[in-house]
Design a protein around this motif. Structure first.
Motif, mmCIF file in Angstrom:
data_model
loop_
_atom_site.group_PDB
_atom_site.id
_atom_site.type_symbol
_atom_site.label_atom_id
_atom_site.label_comp_id
_atom_site.label_asym_id
_atom_site.label_seq_id
_atom_site.Cartn_x
_atom_site.Cartn_y
_atom_site.Cartn_z
ATOM 1 N N THR A 5 -9.367 5.393 -30.238
ATOM 2 C CA THR A 5 -9.529 4.285 -31.183
ATOM 3 C C THR A 5 -9.267 4.712 -32.624
ATOM 4 O OG1 THR A 5 -11.872 4.743 -31.067
ATOM 5 C CG2 THR A 5 -11.100 2.805 -29.892
ATOM 6 N N VAL A 23 -15.958 -8.685 -26.837
ATOM 7 C CA VAL A 23 -16.304 -7.555 -25.968
ATOM 8 C C VAL A 23 -15.311 -7.442 -24.796
ATOM 9 C CG1 VAL A 23 -18.645 -6.969 -26.618
ATOM 10 C CG2 VAL A 23 -18.292 -8.975 -25.210
ATOM 11 N N GLN A 25 -22.686 -3.991 -23.875
ATOM 12 C CA GLN A 25 -21.258 -4.047 -24.220
ATOM 13 C C GLN A 25 -21.052 -3.949 -25.733
ATOM 14 O OE1 GLN A 25 -19.033 -7.352 -22.360
ATOM 15 N NE2 GLN A 25 -20.654 -7.427 -20.854
ATOM 16 N N TYR A 26 -21.901 -4.692 -26.467
ATOM 17 C CA TYR A 26 -21.798 -4.642 -27.937
ATOM 18 C C TYR A 26 -22.064 -3.217 -28.444
ATOM 19 C CZ TYR A 26 -21.138 -9.517 -29.226
ATOM 20 O OH TYR A 26 -20.599 -10.747 -29.429
ATOM 21 N N GLY A 58 -19.293 -0.920 -27.470
ATOM 22 C CA GLY A 58 -18.110 -1.283 -28.266
ATOM 23 C C GLY A 58 -18.170 -0.681 -29.652
ATOM 24 N N MET A 85 -15.753 2.064 -31.333
ATOM 25 C CA MET A 85 -14.915 1.663 -32.470
ATOM 26 C C MET A 85 -15.276 2.353 -33.779
ATOM 27 S SD MET A 85 -14.327 -2.379 -31.779
ATOM 28 C CE MET A 85 -16.031 -2.823 -31.581
ATOM 29 N N SER A 130 -6.543 -0.830 -23.126
ATOM 30 C CA SER A 130 -7.643 -0.352 -23.936
ATOM 31 C C SER A 130 -8.906 -1.088 -23.530
ATOM 32 C CB SER A 130 -7.329 -0.609 -25.403
ATOM 33 O OG SER A 130 -8.458 -0.377 -26.169
ATOM 34 N N TYR A 131 -10.053 -0.381 -23.559
ATOM 35 C CA TYR A 131 -11.314 -1.043 -23.240
ATOM 36 C C TYR A 131 -11.821 -1.876 -24.415
ATOM 37 C CZ TYR A 131 -11.558 1.617 -18.955
ATOM 38 O OH TYR A 131 -11.290 2.121 -17.721
ATOM 39 N N GLU A 132 -11.223 -1.708 -25.555
ATOM 40 C CA GLU A 132 -11.574 -2.544 -26.702
ATOM 41 C C GLU A 132 -10.317 -3.315 -27.102
ATOM 42 O OE1 GLU A 132 -14.527 -3.015 -27.598
ATOM 43 O OE2 GLU A 132 -15.358 -1.380 -26.419
ATOM 44 N N PHE A 164 -10.080 -5.129 -30.591
ATOM 45 C CA PHE A 164 -10.029 -4.173 -31.698
ATOM 46 C C PHE A 164 -8.630 -3.559 -31.794
ATOM 47 C CE2 PHE A 164 -11.154 0.215 -33.288
ATOM 48 C CZ PHE A 164 -11.536 -0.192 -34.551
ATOM 49 N N TYR A 187 -17.847 -8.722 -35.750
ATOM 50 C CA TYR A 187 -18.371 -8.265 -34.465
ATOM 51 C C TYR A 187 -19.898 -8.144 -34.536
ATOM 52 C CZ TYR A 187 -18.651 -4.945 -30.483
ATOM 53 O OH TYR A 187 -18.947 -4.302 -29.316
#
Lengths: 352, 353
Positions: A129, B25, B98-99, B102, B106, B241-243, B246, B269
């Motif tokens: 990221t 999310v 999840q938040y 995340g 990030m 991507s898992y995000e 973002f 977010y």
């Protein structure tokens, strides 16, 4: 009493949860501008982290000149590691500050690595990221570390600016821009290949492996066929004046899948200005037209016969003809492309 | 429930945030994974289906009664209330996790996940503890702002997107679109709270209007994001991507000077997370209190909030969260749509008799 308790509670929360864990002091960081990746021994990779030396750059910026001839503006740190993340950790051991790759502008791979497989490298960086999808990707003809060691430009004091300018030459028809984001999007990606003396040609990467290279003329054709060509000088014949060629419209691509072999039609439209006076405009127009047609056809034939890969991404226009992915897969485009016929139709007009 | 009654605009804002927060999310990740290049069609379909189901339900509903008030059978009422409160709690646990994960990925990479969960948990508890008035007012103020900025960010990523990626237009076939649409209905689980709203509205007569506008605004948001994901890459991406949101925002580039909008996204977010979590906790506690005739629902906020925070922090979720969220998508639509529809149908038939 209740209010005081609330205030104290709020203060407690603010002070204890204000995330000192992730505080980053700019002075404590080494901001990596470019990463070079080469093969190393024992299945490891040699990572070169190139960072700027801010003090030397800032004094240069103030005076308008580099601070002194001896002072370096770039520092390369080399480590051997199984992957990028281990390389960052190992580098952190070696230097006084922490490595930060969030400002990285370029990832350069050695040609040998590109010819082998870039999958593990690229998938790892896409998931990171900190690295932006807009990071430029390039292949070095020799070693990536050699390329990074020999970076120098009298025109740019800031190394970050240097990479932004050098790898984003959308005004130059002979170079192709490739960013990390392209690998998320496409199976086949054209990437700049940096040869000696900063000469740029193009490397074709299919499913993370280099399958061939394009010279400058072929790169121009690739830019034309993919709609990236804006304008540029073309020498169509040594006996004729060079021409300033501008694209008129985006290429119109249609694929006829009805026959045994697919027929791919390209309608290209240009206008141009000769750099000196020409005697016979009609004849000149015809020569230019033929030149562009041949340029594009040669590339397309090379892609289908030699590379056996749809480098101009015509696949997306074929997909339009199918309702479901299953039907499209049954059509077997990858095999069909190898026997495809190309019909390049160029419209050209001289405007002055 | 609370003495404060929600204004119509506040209720719409609250519901839009509850429905749309999932876009920040894992929803885009599942959308792309399940639907591939048909993400746009799937989003439009499941929104249409959800709106139709809700419209049928709302036509059968007495305007001033929520789902529990309608259920006259004592046992059924307790069962229904428990199911809804429990599922709200479970969804809140998963969303809090999840938040937290995340934001760790990030921005706060060195901060322990449990500390992040504590921060979110404290925000959730204080928001819910301050009550409906605070939830309504903050949602009314922030949600339109989040909505506009999110749409601007989404449309700013249009550069280098290719509409041709929408093809083959039916992706993996009609069957896949239909099943994906049903599974994705679970993304709108929070519609359950819409069915519980009538008793906390200042103007219960606006219930249908609130529903319509909720679906309209959240639909715009969902469909825009679904559309962007459909055209961002051909078919199923090999690199995901898992995000995803973002990652999408990181692609924004206008020259060399207008980049790095991700910091705006992180602010949105966090605000969205705080608003969502506190509202979910508040309604979860209230539904539980109403089901079991507990007079002071406020007393339930702390224990339920702590249960949510601590359960979110267990290591078990670290390994199985993706699995659980993926599987819960097969169930939640039943609680959100099938059960209310059945209850309302039974109640309508009874009243006709």
């Amino acid at each position: 009493m209740k209010k005081i308790a609330l205030v104290l509670l709020t203060l407690l929360i603010i002070l204890t949860t204000s995330s000192c864990y992730d505080s980053t002091e700019v002075d404590d960081m080494i901001y990596v501008l470019a990463i070079g990746v080469d093969f190393a021994e024992n299945g490891y990779y040699e990572y070169t982290f190139q960072s700027a030396v801010p003090l030397n750059i800032s004094s240069g910026v103030e005076t308008g000149f580099a601070s002194s001839e001896e002072s370096v503006t770039l520092q390369n740190i080399k480590v051997s590691a199984p992957n990028l993340y281990s390389a960052i950790d190992t580098t952190n051991q070696k230097v006084t500050k922490e490595i930060n790759i969030s400002h990285c502008k370029l990832i350069v791979f050695s040609k040998k690595l590109a010819q082998s497989n870039l999958e593990n490298q690229l998938k790892a960086v896409v998931q990171n990221t900190n690295l932006r999808p807009l990071v430029y990707v390039a292949i070095a003809d020799g070693l990536a570390q050699d390329y990074l060691n020999n970076i120098s430009s009298p025109f740019e004091l800031s190394p970050a600016r240097y990479y932004e300018s050098f790898f984003n030459k959308d005004y130059s028809p002979q170079s192709f821009v490739a960013q990390l984001y392209d690998f998320e999007k496409n199976k086949i990606v054209a990437v700049p290949l940096i040869e000696e003396d900063n000469k740029i040609t193009t490397s074709i990467i299919k499913e993370y492996t280099q399958i061939g290279t394009l010279d400058n003329d072929e790169t121009v054709a690739l830019n034309i066929l993919t709609g990236r060509f804006k304008s540029g000088y073309l020498t169509v014949d040594k006996s004729l004046p060079a021409i300033r060629l501008n694209h008129d419209k985006m290429p119109n691509i249609t694929v006829d899948t009805g026959s045994k072999h697919p027929i791919i039609h390209f309608d290209l439209s240009f206008y141009g200005t000769p750099t000196s006076i020409i005697n016979n405009k009609e004849e000149y127009d015809e020569v230019v037209k033929m030149y562009i047609e041949n340029l594009c056809k040669n590339l397309l034939i090379k892609s289908s016969k030699e590379f056996k890969a749809d480098i101009t991404n015509i696949e997306k226009f074929v997909k339009i003809k199918f309702l479901t992915q299953k039907d499209f897969e049954k059509f077997n485009w990858d095999d069909k492309y190898q026997n495809a016929e190309f019909d390049v139709n160029v419209k050209y007009r001289t405007i002055r | 429930m609370s003495e404060y009654k929600l204004e119509t605009k506040e209720a719409i804002a609250l519901m839009v945030n509850l429905l749309c927060n999932k876009l920040f999310v894992l929803a885009p990740f599942y959308l792309k994974q399940i639907a591939g290049n048909t993400a746009l069609i799937v989003t439009a379909t499941f929104y249409l289906v959800a709106f139709t189901l809700w419209s049928i339900c709302s036509k059968m509903n007495d305007i001033d009664k929520d789902l529990l008030d309608i259920t006259t059978n004592h046992i059924l009422r307790k069962f229904l209330g428990s199911i809804i409160a429990l599922s709200i709690t479970v969804v809140t646990i998963l969303t809090l996790r999840q938040y937290a994960e995340g934001i760790k990925v990030m921005a706060l990479q060195n901060t322990p996940i449990n500390l992040i969960i504590v921060v979110f948990g404290v925000a959730m508890l204080s928001g819910a503890f301050l009550g409906l008035k605070s939830i309504g007012k903050t949602n009314g103020f922030f949600v339109p702002l989040i909505f506009i900025v999110t749409l601007i960010l989404v449309f700013a990523t249009f550069k280098r997107k290719d509409l041709v990626n929408l093809f083959p237009v039916f992706g993996n076939g009609f069957g896949n679109i239909a099943t994906s649409s049903i599974i994705m209905l679970s993304m709108l689980f929070e519609v359950t709270i819409l069915f519980m709203l009538p008793s906390v509205l200042k103007a219960p007569g606006d219930f249908q209007k609130i529903g319509r506008y909720t679906f309209l605004w959240s639909g715009i948001c969902f469909i825009s994001v679904g559309g962007i994901y459909s055209i961002s890459s051909p078919g199923h991406q090999s690199v995901q991507s898992y995000e995803p949101f973002f990652r999408l925002i990181k692609q924004i580039e206008f020259g060399n000077f207008l980049q790095r909008f991700d910091s705006f996204f992180l602010i949105l977010y966090c605000i969205s997370a705080f608003l969502y979590l506190s509202a979910m906790l508040y309604f979860g506690a209230n539904i539980f209190a109403k089901t079991f005739d507990i007079k002071k629902s406020k007393r339930l906020i702390l224990p339920i909030g702590l249960i949510i925070s601590f359960t979110s922090a267990v290591n078990f979720l670290e390994e199985y969260m993706f699995y659980i969220v993926g599987k819960s998508n097969y169930i939640l639509w039943i609680i959100a749509f099938a059960i209310p529809l059945t209850i309302l149908l039974i109640s309508k038939l009874r009243s006709t008799e």
